[in-house]
Design a protein around this motif. Sequence first.
Motif, PDB file in Angstrom:
ATOM      1  N   PHE A 124      12.028 -11.920   6.745  1.00 21.22           N
ATOM      2  CA  PHE A 124      12.317 -10.911   7.502  1.00 21.22           C
ATOM      3  C   PHE A 124      13.692 -10.160   7.199  1.00 21.22           C
ATOM      4  O   PHE A 124      13.595  -8.791   7.185  1.00 21.22           O
ATOM      5  CB  PHE A 124      12.393 -11.218   9.025  1.00 21.22           C
ATOM      6  N   ASN A 125      14.467 -10.901   6.770  1.00 23.59           N
ATOM      7  CA  ASN A 125      15.860 -10.172   6.282  1.00 23.59           C
ATOM      8  C   ASN A 125      15.537  -9.600   4.929  1.00 23.59           C
ATOM      9  O   ASN A 125      16.268  -8.492   4.914  1.00 23.59           O
ATOM     10  CB  ASN A 125      16.852 -11.175   6.149  1.00 23.59           C
ATOM     11  N   GLN A 126      14.569 -10.066   4.172  1.00 16.85           N
ATOM     12  CA  GLN A 126      14.331  -9.341   2.862  1.00 16.85           C
ATOM     13  C   GLN A 126      13.285  -8.030   2.947  1.00 16.85           C
ATOM     14  O   GLN A 126      13.267  -7.142   2.177  1.00 16.85           O
ATOM     15  CB  GLN A 126      13.709 -10.226   1.959  1.00 16.85           C
ATOM     16  N   THR A 127      12.648  -8.191   4.219  1.00 20.67           N
ATOM     17  CA  THR A 127      11.658  -7.037   4.237  1.00 20.67           C
ATOM     18  C   THR A 127      12.322  -5.701   4.797  1.00 20.67           C
ATOM     19  O   THR A 127      11.789  -4.383   4.320  1.00 20.67           O
ATOM     20  CB  THR A 127      10.929  -7.310   5.532  1.00 20.67           C
ATOM     21  N   LEU A 128      13.472  -5.656   5.499  1.00 15.90           N
ATOM     22  CA  LEU A 128      14.175  -4.427   5.939  1.00 15.90           C
ATOM     23  C   LEU A 128      14.625  -3.491   4.876  1.00 15.90           C
ATOM     24  O   LEU A 128      14.516  -2.410   4.506  1.00 15.90           O
ATOM     25  CB  LEU A 128      15.177  -4.645   7.048  1.00 15.90           C
ATOM     26  N   PRO A 129      15.300  -4.252   3.885  1.00 12.18           N
ATOM     27  CA  PRO A 129      15.951  -3.474   2.642  1.00 12.18           C
ATOM     28  C   PRO A 129      14.572  -2.987   1.794  1.00 12.18           C
ATOM     29  O   PRO A 129      14.797  -1.612   1.392  1.00 12.18           O
ATOM     30  CB  PRO A 129      16.737  -4.431   1.925  1.00 12.18           C
ATOM     31  N   ARG A 130      13.582  -3.587   1.666  1.00 13.69           N
ATOM     32  CA  ARG A 130      12.419  -3.160   0.968  1.00 13.69           C
ATOM     33  C   ARG A 130      11.675  -1.849   1.596  1.00 13.69           C
ATOM     34  O   ARG A 130      11.225  -0.980   0.935  1.00 13.69           O
ATOM     35  CB  ARG A 130      11.595  -4.172   0.849  1.00 13.69           C
ATOM     36  N   LEU A 131      11.784  -1.774   2.943  1.00 15.45           N
ATOM     37  CA  LEU A 131      11.226  -0.697   3.502  1.00 15.45           C
ATOM     38  C   LEU A 131      12.157   0.467   3.624  1.00 15.45           C
ATOM     39  O   LEU A 131      11.624   1.457   3.611  1.00 15.45           O
ATOM     40  CB  LEU A 131      10.877  -1.310   5.114  1.00 15.45           C
ATOM     41  N   ARG A 132      13.395   0.112   3.671  1.00 19.29           N
ATOM     42  CA  ARG A 132      14.300   1.102   3.465  1.00 19.29           C
ATOM     43  C   ARG A 132      14.103   1.875   2.069  1.00 19.29           C
ATOM     44  O   ARG A 132      14.421   3.235   1.842  1.00 19.29           O
ATOM     45  CB  ARG A 132      15.971   1.011   3.584  1.00 19.29           C
ATOM     46  N   PHE A 133      14.175   0.873   0.989  1.00 19.85           N
ATOM     47  CA  PHE A 133      13.981   1.562  -0.314  1.00 19.85           C
ATOM     48  C   PHE A 133      12.723   2.332  -0.384  1.00 19.85           C
ATOM     49  O   PHE A 133      12.529   3.442  -1.022  1.00 19.85           O
ATOM     50  CB  PHE A 133      13.835   0.347  -1.182  1.00 19.85           C
ATOM     51  N   ILE A 134      11.560   2.121   0.086  1.00 24.59           N
ATOM     52  CA  ILE A 134      10.225   2.687   0.168  1.00 24.59           C
ATOM     53  C   ILE A 134      10.590   4.076   0.943  1.00 24.59           C
ATOM     54  O   ILE A 134       9.962   5.190   0.397  1.00 24.59           O
ATOM     55  CB  ILE A 134       9.166   1.798   0.828  1.00 24.59           C
ATOM     56  N   ILE A 135      11.137   4.097   2.142  1.00 23.75           N
ATOM     57  CA  ILE A 135      11.417   5.402   2.714  1.00 23.75           C
ATOM     58  C   ILE A 135      12.193   6.389   1.665  1.00 23.75           C
ATOM     59  O   ILE A 135      11.640   7.454   1.877  1.00 23.75           O
ATOM     60  CB  ILE A 135      12.226   5.199   4.106  1.00 23.75           C
ATOM     61  N   ASP A 136      13.129   5.882   1.031  1.00 20.42           N
ATOM     62  CA  ASP A 136      14.004   6.457   0.445  1.00 20.42           C
ATOM     63  C   ASP A 136      13.144   7.329  -0.886  1.00 20.42           C
ATOM     64  O   ASP A 136      13.133   8.385  -1.135  1.00 20.42           O
ATOM     65  CB  ASP A 136      15.064   5.848  -0.360  1.00 20.42           C
ATOM     66  N   ASN A 137      12.214   6.270  -1.275  1.00 19.12           N
ATOM     67  CA  ASN A 137      11.406   6.955  -2.444  1.00 19.12           C
ATOM     68  C   ASN A 137      10.407   7.944  -1.638  1.00 19.12           C
ATOM     69  O   ASN A 137       9.904   9.049  -2.533  1.00 19.12           O
ATOM     70  CB  ASN A 137      10.649   5.847  -3.216  1.00 19.12           C
ATOM     71  N   MET A 138       9.834   7.642  -0.486  1.00 18.49           N
ATOM     72  CA  MET A 138       8.803   8.746   0.122  1.00 18.49           C
ATOM     73  C   MET A 138       9.756   9.992   0.147  1.00 18.49           C
ATOM     74  O   MET A 138       9.024  11.172  -0.091  1.00 18.49           O
ATOM     75  CB  MET A 138       8.459   8.163   1.249  1.00 18.49           C
ATOM     76  N   ARG A 139      10.792  10.195   0.974  1.00 18.28           N
ATOM     77  CA  ARG A 139      11.578  11.356   0.946  1.00 18.28           C
ATOM     78  C   ARG A 139      11.643  12.087  -0.577  1.00 18.28           C
ATOM     79  O   ARG A 139      11.558  13.167  -0.448  1.00 18.28           O
ATOM     80  CB  ARG A 139      13.179  10.960   1.352  1.00 18.28           C
ATOM     81  N   LEU A 140      11.924  11.304  -1.584  1.00 15.59           N
ATOM     82  CA  LEU A 140      12.326  12.143  -2.788  1.00 15.59           C
ATOM     83  C   LEU A 140      10.965  12.444  -3.360  1.00 15.59           C
ATOM     84  O   LEU A 140      10.750  13.619  -3.765  1.00 15.59           O
ATOM     85  CB  LEU A 140      12.753  10.906  -3.871  1.00 15.59           C
ATOM     86  N   SER A 141       9.748  11.894  -3.218  1.00 16.78           N
ATOM     87  CA  SER A 141       8.383  12.282  -3.513  1.00 16.78           C
ATOM     88  C   SER A 141       7.928  13.398  -2.668  1.00 16.78           C
ATOM     89  O   SER A 141       7.263  14.355  -3.291  1.00 16.78           O
ATOM     90  CB  SER A 141       7.381  10.921  -3.297  1.00 16.78           C
ATOM     91  N   ASN A 164       0.888  -1.198  -0.164  1.00 14.52           N
ATOM     92  CA  ASN A 164      -0.076   0.050   0.080  1.00 14.52           C
ATOM     93  C   ASN A 164       0.761   1.248   0.111  1.00 14.52           C
ATOM     94  O   ASN A 164       0.527   2.338  -0.747  1.00 14.52           O
ATOM     95  CB  ASN A 164      -0.843   0.097   1.272  1.00 14.52           C
ATOM     96  N   MET A 165       1.970   1.208   0.729  1.00 11.51           N
ATOM     97  CA  MET A 165       2.809   2.577   0.787  1.00 11.51           C
ATOM     98  C   MET A 165       3.545   2.614  -0.673  1.00 11.51           C
ATOM     99  O   MET A 165       3.780   3.656  -1.030  1.00 11.51           O
ATOM    100  CB  MET A 165       4.015   2.106   2.102  1.00 11.51           C
ATOM    101  N   HIS A 166       3.916   1.407  -1.085  1.00 13.09           N
ATOM    102  CA  HIS A 166       4.497   1.662  -2.636  1.00 13.09           C
ATOM    103  C   HIS A 166       3.582   2.076  -3.687  1.00 13.09           C
ATOM    104  O   HIS A 166       4.005   2.826  -4.425  1.00 13.09           O
ATOM    105  CB  HIS A 166       5.185   0.293  -3.058  1.00 13.09           C
ATOM    106  N   TYR A 167       2.568   1.477  -3.299  1.00 14.67           N
ATOM    107  CA  TYR A 167       1.316   1.906  -4.481  1.00 14.67           C
ATOM    108  C   TYR A 167       1.006   3.512  -4.300  1.00 14.67           C
ATOM    109  O   TYR A 167       0.873   4.301  -5.235  1.00 14.67           O
ATOM    110  CB  TYR A 167       0.200   1.119  -4.380  1.00 14.67           C
ATOM    111  N   ALA A 168       1.031   3.901  -3.203  1.00 11.95           N
ATOM    112  CA  ALA A 168       0.418   5.465  -2.914  1.00 11.95           C
ATOM    113  C   ALA A 168       1.811   6.081  -3.571  1.00 11.95           C
ATOM    114  O   ALA A 168       1.636   7.392  -3.886  1.00 11.95           O
ATOM    115  CB  ALA A 168       0.826   5.799  -1.545  1.00 11.95           C
ATOM    116  N   ILE A 169       3.145   5.715  -3.277  1.00  9.17           N
ATOM    117  CA  ILE A 169       4.292   6.862  -4.002  1.00  9.17           C
ATOM    118  C   ILE A 169       4.096   6.478  -5.314  1.00  9.17           C
ATOM    119  O   ILE A 169       4.268   7.693  -6.146  1.00  9.17           O
ATOM    120  CB  ILE A 169       5.601   5.992  -3.695  1.00  9.17           C
ATOM    121  N   VAL A 170       3.891   5.365  -6.057  1.00  5.53           N
ATOM    122  CA  VAL A 170       3.865   5.192  -7.353  1.00  5.53           C
ATOM    123  C   VAL A 170       2.624   5.839  -8.151  1.00  5.53           C
ATOM    124  O   VAL A 170       2.689   6.798  -8.884  1.00  5.53           O
ATOM    125  CB  VAL A 170       3.744   3.796  -7.956  1.00  5.53           C
TER     126      VAL A 170
END
Length: 413
Positions: A203-220, A136-142
């Motif tokens: 769980f180990n794959q989720t943290l990098p994905r969340l960091r990527f979403i946060i970077d895109n949110m800051r840019l947006s 949902n967060m990724h879809y909101a940014i896109v």
Amino acid sequence: MAGYDAGQVAELLRKIGSHDELLANAYVYGSVVTDQAEQRTINLLHKAGLLRPDDEPGEFRLTTDFKRMLNRLMRKQSSYRQLTDMGKVIEALDETVYDFQQAVQAKQSDDAEFYLDQLDDLLYETKDGLNTNLENMHYAIVSQFGFVSTLTNKIRQNERYLNHAQNLLTELQQIDPESCYEWINWPCPNDFARKITGFIYWFNQTLPRLRFIIDNMRLSLFRLRRDEKQASQLRNMARYLRQHPEFELKEQLFEEPGFPESLKFAPAMNLCSYVDPHNTAIETPLMNLVQSLRKQNNQPVNKQRESATVVISSIEKLVYESDFFEEQSDSLFEQAIETEQPVSAIAFWQKYQLDWVRQNQHIHPKAWIELVFSCYCKLTNDQQAALDIKMIGSADVGVPDNYTYNDLEIILR
């Protein structure tokens, strides 16, 4: 699914499909108003748990469960605020793992199967909830927060999303997934071990994905704030022009008697991409133009194509000229790397001075030190990171913070 059968589920789906337009209007516009023609249908949907009465008399809205389901299917941003308390999840998993281990060791197969199913449901709900949250967060940014229209609301939603994502990342970083390997530190069944290792990998794959979403949110958020600033500037300019009509040019300004002669201009010409044959003012020149075109019977003369030859000269071979002392400075760097010991420029010059003289190569010690320093500055960043340079000299008397360097050393880090 106790208490329900396939017939009840099919009947509910038929009700949704038969009254799709009414339910869609209630979802899109927020509510529907009852009338005599649809009173029976609305009562039926109300009884089925799809509609509920609104505060206003005669209006009905979708029920919360049905609207939440549509929001999730339509990817509406409603569930991103659901914080996932991973601490409580880990505690629940730990209790379930302990119960499963005790049941297996006591050879209670029925209880072990029950606890294994309970563990599987808990892991699936945890992963599904957090994945839906991230989707949902990724879809909101896109979609650039397309569920709101104004830039102010888009910025507000972006800030809320970013705050939620940062809190979620802080919470997830407090969990050490490696400690979950202790759950399988016993002769456990393969199915149980596979579920635990799959959870740790997810769980180990989720943290990098969340960091990527946060970077895109800051840019947006940066882009939205920039767009809002530009829109605010345009609104201020429009407001200023409306408050100062003296900046607006009149269409009949050229006809004003007090307008200077040097600034007068003719009214704008009406341009079009075709000739209007009904205009009598252009009838005569148009006929003359057509007649003149008909009289042009002279065929255009084809000119001969000019040709020329291209002379290709032979490729000249250039002789590579290398600098002797730059090669010697490279040898100095190589010696520092091979011996892993500091190499002095003056000591290197004294060692190979006689060999250089035999080859008719002469260089002053000061020039040699400056050449080595220059070659070090021309090294790449990786090479400079591997080699260090140390200047050797003494302080000048009477001049503070000034040194005279008489040697340098190349040191391998």
